[in-house]
Motif scaffolding. Structure first.
Motif: not given
Length: 244
Positions: A172-200
């Motif tokens: 979502r646009i809000e998720e993309a705006v809030d994204a931090s580089l710390d959320d990206f795990d290049l080794e595991r190729m995973k992304v932590r996303v914080i969505g509505k209600g601060r749900k991860k």
């Protein structure tokens, strides 16, 4: 040889039946017997108007879709019956008949005479071609790249980074705006996303997004995934929606 093979097959079938992996075969029930038994039940347990409608619905099905055994009815038979009825019968009446036919088959399932209800899920009201919405078409990676190349904006220099998260990964646009580089795990190729209600939640990282992250890390960037000129978050998101 053959005897042992037959025993093995019977044992395998018995095991599948015991574990619910196979439905037992039921003896064929003549359609007339199924009808008579159900209408006797309906006459005894239901109000007279309901009983009469049961009689009409089942008679209508048997007249236009004759089958020797109740077990022979398939969903296609019910759909074809419905389509035939549309030419001569009002939609409300077809719906009422279909409801009665559903009850008929469900009763037979309860009595273990059949294993499936062929009328289940059959709809009377179907959208016309004019009413049906065309399914959205997914963009190819090449099309997304072409789109992102057009996402340069005089106010939002990194709007194409936000668009990359939205179009490549479905953020979502809000998720993309809030994204931090710390959320990206290049080794595991995973992304932590914080969505509505601060749900991860954790999602897979798209290779194109991974390449963007690697470039930012190589440039010594930290913190937000995309940096913007000072602007309130609400105004920022409204502007992004307008541009995307």
């Amino acid at each position: 040889g053959e005897a042992k093979k037959k025993v093995d097959q019977e044992n395998a079938k018995s095991w599948r039946l015991q574990n619910g992996l196979e439905v037992p075969e039921l003896p064929k029930l003549p359609m007339q017997d199924a009808k008579d038994g159900y209408l006797n039940y309906s006459k005894t347990n239901k109000e007279p108007p309901t009983y009469r409608n049961d009689c009409r619905a089942i008679a209508c099905l048997m007249e236009f879709r004759t089958k020797p055994y109740i077990n022979d009815y398939k969903r296609l038979d019910i759909e074809e019956w419905r389509d035939d009825m549309r030419e001569t019968m009002q939609i409300g009446t077809i719906e009422m008949y279909l409801d009665k036919i559903n009850a008929f088959f469900n009763r037979l399932i309860e009595l273990k005479k059949i294993t499936e209800n062929p009328a289940r899920g059959v709809k009377v009201r179907i959208k016309t071609k004019d009413q049906q919405e065309e399914a959205p078409k997914a963009l190819t990676v090449q099309k997304v790249k072409q789109f992102l190349s057009l996402c340069k904006d005089m106010f939002l220099e990194n709007i194409n980074d936000i668009a990359a998260l939205c179009y490549y990964q479905g953020n979502r646009i809000e998720e993309a705006v809030d994204a931090s580089l710390d959320d990206f795990d290049l080794e595991r190729m995973k992304v932590r996303v914080i969505g509505k209600g601060r749900k991860k939640r954790i999602i897979d990282m798209h290779p194109e997004v991974a390449e963007l992250v690697r470039k930012k890390v190589a440039d010594g960037m930290t913190g937000p995934f995309a940096i913007f000129k000072p602007m309130g978050k609400k105004s920022l998101m409204n502007l992004i929606r307008e541009k995307l």
